[in-house]
Motif scaffolding. Structure first.
Motif, PDB file in Angstrom:
ATOM      1  N   ASP A 161       0.585  -1.215   0.105  1.00 19.28           N
ATOM      2  CA  ASP A 161      -0.154   0.017   0.124  1.00 19.28           C
ATOM      3  C   ASP A 161       0.779   1.262   0.039  1.00 19.28           C
ATOM      4  OD1 ASP A 161      -2.206  -1.493  -0.014  1.00 19.28           O
ATOM      5  OD2 ASP A 161      -2.322  -1.631   2.156  1.00 19.28           O
ATOM      6  N   THR A 162       2.193   1.113   0.361  1.00 18.95           N
ATOM      7  CA  THR A 162       2.790   2.282   0.520  1.00 18.95           C
ATOM      8  C   THR A 162       3.702   2.559  -0.759  1.00 18.95           C
ATOM      9  OG1 THR A 162       4.990   1.212   1.306  1.00 18.95           O
ATOM     10  CG2 THR A 162       3.376   1.808   2.873  1.00 18.95           C
ATOM     11  N   VAL A 163       3.633   1.852  -1.597  1.00 18.89           N
ATOM     12  CA  VAL A 163       4.474   2.095  -3.091  1.00 18.89           C
ATOM     13  C   VAL A 163       3.418   2.488  -4.041  1.00 18.89           C
ATOM     14  CG1 VAL A 163       5.634   0.892  -4.800  1.00 18.89           C
ATOM     15  CG2 VAL A 163       6.037   0.254  -2.354  1.00 18.89           C
ATOM     16  N   TYR A 164       3.825   3.487  -4.763  1.00 17.21           N
ATOM     17  CA  TYR A 164       2.759   3.907  -5.746  1.00 17.21           C
ATOM     18  C   TYR A 164       3.252   3.302  -7.158  1.00 17.21           C
ATOM     19  CZ  TYR A 164       0.539   6.981  -9.141  1.00 17.21           C
ATOM     20  OH  TYR A 164      -0.121   7.549 -10.256  1.00 17.21           O
ATOM     21  N   THR A 165       2.425   2.720  -7.860  1.00 17.20           N
ATOM     22  CA  THR A 165       2.671   1.927  -8.987  1.00 17.20           C
ATOM     23  C   THR A 165       2.300   2.629 -10.146  1.00 17.20           C
ATOM     24  OG1 THR A 165       0.694   0.763  -8.931  1.00 17.20           O
ATOM     25  CG2 THR A 165       2.691  -0.185  -8.036  1.00 17.20           C
ATOM     26  N   GLY A 166       1.364   3.623 -10.462  1.00 17.50           N
ATOM     27  CA  GLY A 166       0.898   4.317 -11.416  1.00 17.50           C
ATOM     28  C   GLY A 166      -0.258   3.885 -11.858  1.00 17.50           C
ATOM     29  N   ASP A 167      -0.776   4.407 -12.992  1.00 18.95           N
ATOM     30  CA  ASP A 167      -2.013   3.959 -13.767  1.00 18.95           C
ATOM     31  C   ASP A 167      -1.877   2.992 -14.544  1.00 18.95           C
ATOM     32  OD1 ASP A 167      -3.317   6.013 -11.783  1.00 18.95           O
ATOM     33  OD2 ASP A 167      -3.124   7.359 -13.672  1.00 18.95           O
ATOM     34  N   LEU A 168      -1.014   2.908 -15.325  1.00 20.40           N
ATOM     35  CA  LEU A 168      -0.743   1.740 -16.472  1.00 20.40           C
ATOM     36  C   LEU A 168       0.188   0.799 -15.864  1.00 20.40           C
ATOM     37  CD1 LEU A 168      -0.210   4.347 -19.401  1.00 20.40           C
ATOM     38  CD2 LEU A 168      -2.349   2.870 -18.710  1.00 20.40           C
ATOM     39  N   TRP A 169       0.494   0.683 -14.703  1.00 21.36           N
ATOM     40  CA  TRP A 169       1.376  -0.324 -14.117  1.00 21.36           C
ATOM     41  C   TRP A 169       1.044  -1.740 -14.507  1.00 21.36           C
ATOM     42  CZ3 TRP A 169       0.906  -4.368 -10.717  1.00 21.36           C
ATOM     43  CH2 TRP A 169       2.132  -5.049 -10.511  1.00 21.36           C
ATOM     44  N   GLU A 170      -0.299  -2.145 -14.284  1.00 14.30           N
ATOM     45  CA  GLU A 170      -0.869  -3.450 -14.542  1.00 14.30           C
ATOM     46  C   GLU A 170      -0.937  -3.870 -16.005  1.00 14.30           C
ATOM     47  OE1 GLU A 170      -4.718  -6.103 -13.714  1.00 14.30           O
ATOM     48  OE2 GLU A 170      -4.357  -4.170 -12.737  1.00 14.30           O
ATOM     49  N   THR A 171      -1.215  -2.815 -16.935  1.00 16.71           N
ATOM     50  CA  THR A 171      -1.219  -2.904 -18.437  1.00 16.71           C
ATOM     51  C   THR A 171       0.208  -3.214 -18.951  1.00 16.71           C
ATOM     52  OG1 THR A 171      -3.035  -1.161 -18.544  1.00 16.71           O
ATOM     53  CG2 THR A 171      -1.791  -1.829 -20.636  1.00 16.71           C
ATOM     54  N   ARG A 172       1.162  -2.501 -18.422  1.00 18.97           N
ATOM     55  CA  ARG A 172       2.711  -2.644 -18.890  1.00 18.97           C
ATOM     56  C   ARG A 172       3.172  -4.029 -18.272  1.00 18.97           C
ATOM     57  NH1 ARG A 172       4.058   2.371 -16.513  1.00 18.97           N
ATOM     58  NH2 ARG A 172       5.244   1.119 -14.988  1.00 18.97           N
ATOM     59  N   VAL A 173       2.601  -4.553 -17.301  1.00 12.98           N
ATOM     60  CA  VAL A 173       3.242  -6.004 -16.765  1.00 12.98           C
ATOM     61  C   VAL A 173       2.558  -6.750 -17.376  1.00 12.98           C
ATOM     62  CG1 VAL A 173       3.146  -7.303 -14.671  1.00 12.98           C
ATOM     63  CG2 VAL A 173       3.763  -5.027 -14.415  1.00 12.98           C
ATOM     64  N   MET A 174       1.285  -6.825 -17.775  1.00  9.89           N
ATOM     65  CA  MET A 174       0.757  -7.880 -18.466  1.00  9.89           C
ATOM     66  C   MET A 174       1.141  -7.794 -19.770  1.00  9.89           C
ATOM     67  SD  MET A 174      -1.070  -9.413 -16.215  1.00  9.89           S
ATOM     68  CE  MET A 174      -1.992 -10.529 -17.650  1.00  9.89           C
ATOM     69  N   GLY A 175       1.534  -6.897 -20.345  1.00  5.51           N
ATOM     70  CA  GLY A 175       1.856  -6.682 -21.937  1.00  5.51           C
ATOM     71  C   GLY A 175       3.322  -7.275 -21.824  1.00  5.51           C
ATOM     72  N   HIS A 176       4.196  -7.115 -20.950  1.00  2.00           N
ATOM     73  CA  HIS A 176       5.329  -7.807 -20.861  1.00  2.00           C
ATOM     74  C   HIS A 176       5.446  -9.158 -20.448  1.00  2.00           C
ATOM     75  CE1 HIS A 176       9.711  -8.297 -19.995  1.00  2.00           C
ATOM     76  NE2 HIS A 176       9.321  -9.035 -18.748  1.00  2.00           N
ATOM     77  N   ILE A 177       4.334  -9.644 -19.748  1.00  2.00           N
ATOM     78  CA  ILE A 177       4.213 -11.221 -19.606  1.00  2.00           C
ATOM     79  C   ILE A 177       3.721 -11.698 -20.940  1.00  2.00           C
ATOM     80  CG2 ILE A 177       2.633 -12.913 -18.410  1.00  2.00           C
ATOM     81  CD1 ILE A 177       2.818 -11.136 -15.991  1.00  2.00           C
ATOM     82  N   ARG A 178       2.736 -11.129 -21.557  1.00  2.00           N
ATOM     83  CA  ARG A 178       2.228 -11.658 -22.896  1.00  2.00           C
ATOM     84  C   ARG A 178       3.373 -11.779 -23.826  1.00  2.00           C
ATOM     85  NH1 ARG A 178      -2.405  -8.186 -21.918  1.00  2.00           N
ATOM     86  NH2 ARG A 178      -4.176  -9.510 -20.834  1.00  2.00           N
ATOM     87  N   SER A 179       4.599 -10.823 -23.903  1.00  2.00           N
ATOM     88  CA  SER A 179       5.476 -10.854 -24.856  1.00  2.00           C
ATOM     89  C   SER A 179       6.547 -11.858 -24.561  1.00  2.00           C
ATOM     90  CB  SER A 179       6.213  -9.270 -24.886  1.00  2.00           C
ATOM     91  OG  SER A 179       6.678  -9.094 -23.582  1.00  2.00           O
TER      92      SER A 179
END
Length: 104
Positions: free
Chosen positions: A20-38
């Motif tokens: 909860d203390t770390v700010y990940t940003g709005d697109l963090w989940e999208t970028r991570v899932m894109g990386h996993i798919r690649s």
């Protein structure tokens, strides 16, 4: 081996507590899932089921269709050559056998 598992467990539990203390940003989940798919799929040893399952399942409907078509054709055409051969030899079996011996 226990040292490694305890270190990993401690690191994961610390990361979970501080999530909860770390700010990940709005697109963090999208970028991570894109990386996993690649990422490429992990290489697995090739065996019969992985190599030929695609072809077997593509040919299964064709094989079933051929079985049904041949069954229908045999039933409707009344195809029985064994019956005709048997009927020919049963009418006069001795004469047919003697003719074959003289010709042969």
């Amino acid at each position: 081996m226990k040292d490694n598992t305890t270190k990993i467990r401690e690191a994961l539990s610390m990361a979970y507590r501080e999530k909860d203390t770390v700010y990940t940003g709005d697109l963090w989940e999208t970028r991570v899932m894109g990386h996993i798919r690649s990422l490429d799929a992990p290489a697995s040893p090739a065996n019969f089921s992985t190599l030929f399952s695609r072809f077997v399942w593509r040919l299964a409907p064709v094989a079933c269709l051929l079985i049904v078509a041949l069954s229908v054709a045999l039933v409707t055409l009344d195809y029985a050559p064994e019956y005709e051969i048997t009927a020919t030899f049963m009418t006069d079996p001795i004469e047919g056998t003697v003719e074959q011996l003289w010709r042969g």
